[in-house]
Design a protein around this motif. Sequence first.
Motif, PDB file in Angstrom:
ATOM      1  N   ARG A  60       0.845  -1.192   0.000  1.00  0.00           N
ATOM      2  CA  ARG A  60       0.000   0.000   0.000  1.00  0.00           C
ATOM      3  C   ARG A  60       0.880   1.242   0.000  1.00  0.00           C
ATOM      4  O   ARG A  60       1.922   1.275   0.645  1.00  0.00           O
ATOM      5  CB  ARG A  60      -0.876  -0.015   1.254  1.00  0.00           C
ATOM      6  N   MET A 122      -9.034  13.211  14.186  1.00  0.00           N
ATOM      7  CA  MET A 122      -9.221  11.783  13.926  1.00  0.00           C
ATOM      8  C   MET A 122     -10.095  11.070  14.963  1.00  0.00           C
ATOM      9  O   MET A 122     -10.726  10.062  14.656  1.00  0.00           O
ATOM     10  CB  MET A 122      -7.867  11.080  13.776  1.00  0.00           C
ATOM     11  N   GLY A 129     -15.938   5.500  10.810  1.00  0.00           N
ATOM     12  CA  GLY A 129     -15.153   4.477  10.102  1.00  0.00           C
ATOM     13  C   GLY A 129     -15.995   3.480   9.341  1.00  0.00           C
ATOM     14  O   GLY A 129     -15.672   3.090   8.222  1.00  0.00           O
ATOM     15  N   GLY A 133     -14.906   3.786   5.693  1.00  0.00           N
ATOM     16  CA  GLY A 133     -13.999   2.667   5.383  1.00  0.00           C
ATOM     17  C   GLY A 133     -14.354   1.917   4.115  1.00  0.00           C
ATOM     18  O   GLY A 133     -13.525   1.793   3.198  1.00  0.00           O
ATOM     19  N   MET A 138     -11.569   6.697   4.288  1.00  0.00           N
ATOM     20  CA  MET A 138     -11.045   6.934   5.636  1.00  0.00           C
ATOM     21  C   MET A 138      -9.629   7.516   5.556  1.00  0.00           C
ATOM     22  O   MET A 138      -8.746   6.929   4.946  1.00  0.00           O
ATOM     23  CB  MET A 138     -11.022   5.601   6.396  1.00  0.00           C
ATOM     24  N   ASN A 140      -5.836   8.301   6.322  1.00  0.00           N
ATOM     25  CA  ASN A 140      -4.845   7.348   6.824  1.00  0.00           C
ATOM     26  C   ASN A 140      -3.454   7.987   6.768  1.00  0.00           C
ATOM     27  O   ASN A 140      -3.070   8.527   5.730  1.00  0.00           O
ATOM     28  CB  ASN A 140      -4.902   6.095   5.934  1.00  0.00           C
ATOM     29  N   LYS A 142      -0.622   6.612   6.412  1.00  0.00           N
ATOM     30  CA  LYS A 142       0.204   5.971   5.382  1.00  0.00           C
ATOM     31  C   LYS A 142      -0.025   6.575   4.004  1.00  0.00           C
ATOM     32  O   LYS A 142       0.863   6.585   3.166  1.00  0.00           O
ATOM     33  CB  LYS A 142      -0.091   4.471   5.320  1.00  0.00           C
ATOM     34  N   SER A 143      -1.250   7.042   3.759  1.00  0.00           N
ATOM     35  CA  SER A 143      -1.518   7.621   2.437  1.00  0.00           C
ATOM     36  C   SER A 143      -1.365   9.140   2.452  1.00  0.00           C
ATOM     37  O   SER A 143      -1.680   9.825   1.492  1.00  0.00           O
ATOM     38  CB  SER A 143      -2.921   7.232   1.958  1.00  0.00           C
ATOM     39  N   GLU A 163      -3.578   6.686  -4.595  1.00  0.00           N
ATOM     40  CA  GLU A 163      -3.246   5.660  -3.613  1.00  0.00           C
ATOM     41  C   GLU A 163      -3.383   4.305  -4.290  1.00  0.00           C
ATOM     42  O   GLU A 163      -4.299   4.088  -5.079  1.00  0.00           O
ATOM     43  CB  GLU A 163      -4.201   5.741  -2.417  1.00  0.00           C
ATOM     44  N   ARG A 165      -3.306   0.040  -3.395  1.00  0.00           N
ATOM     45  CA  ARG A 165      -3.261  -0.976  -2.345  1.00  0.00           C
ATOM     46  C   ARG A 165      -3.690  -2.317  -2.914  1.00  0.00           C
ATOM     47  O   ARG A 165      -4.542  -2.381  -3.797  1.00  0.00           O
ATOM     48  CB  ARG A 165      -4.123  -0.576  -1.147  1.00  0.00           C
TER      49      ARG A 165
END
Length: 231
Positions: A60, A122, A129, A133, A138, A140, A142-143, A163, A165
């Motif tokens: 991801r 958050m 969520g 989700g 959602m 994140n 990481k993104s 993104e 994944r």
Amino acid sequence: MAKRGKTYLQSLSEYDKTRLYDAKEALEIVLKTAKAKFDETIELSIRLGVDPRHADQQVRGTVVLPHGTGKSKKVLVLAKGDKAREAQEAGAEFVGAEEMLEKIEKENWFDYDVIIATPDMMGAVGRLGRVLGPKGLMPNPKSGTVTFDVAKAVSEVKAGKIEYRVDKTGIVHVPIGKKSFGVDKLFENYQTIMEAIIKAKPAAAKGQYIKSVVLSSTMGPGVKVVPQRAA
């Protein structure tokens, strides 16, 4: 299996379905067989040699495509005070805090493509969520969509950041642009995303990492591409 239209079947006859093509040649075929009356999106599907059920084999990340995707993304930023002002100045279509979350919850409002939130929001966002989700909305870390640097995050989304994944079947599906981009721009976008996915190879992945690669247009058939080797 769904009955295929005449145009689709005609497109299939224009190339060898069993052959692996190099990426540029594959793109030429995809563009030639994209016969819809609208500007079709060109999609890339990559089957990876990972088992997504294991946390250490997740793939991801995000990447900014040099030529964008051809789709202008609407951004919702959940932030307060100075951060809300920064988001507006950076070009976010929607900016707000709890009132926006209330609108999502009560009115089932989804008139945007990406949500960026500051970390202090958050706690409130997390309560939605179950709604956000499943739609892939959602925020994140990481993104890069949970950040105090909202201006940079908005700019990157507007510049063509996508993104990627791996899904539960081990495949990554991403758009690499529109038919109107032409082969060269699509190829540069293709190379950028392939490099990112190769770089994201999990240490736990064993055997061949890039199993198969297919390029296709929205309405056209898929063309198989020679898989690149991961180092």
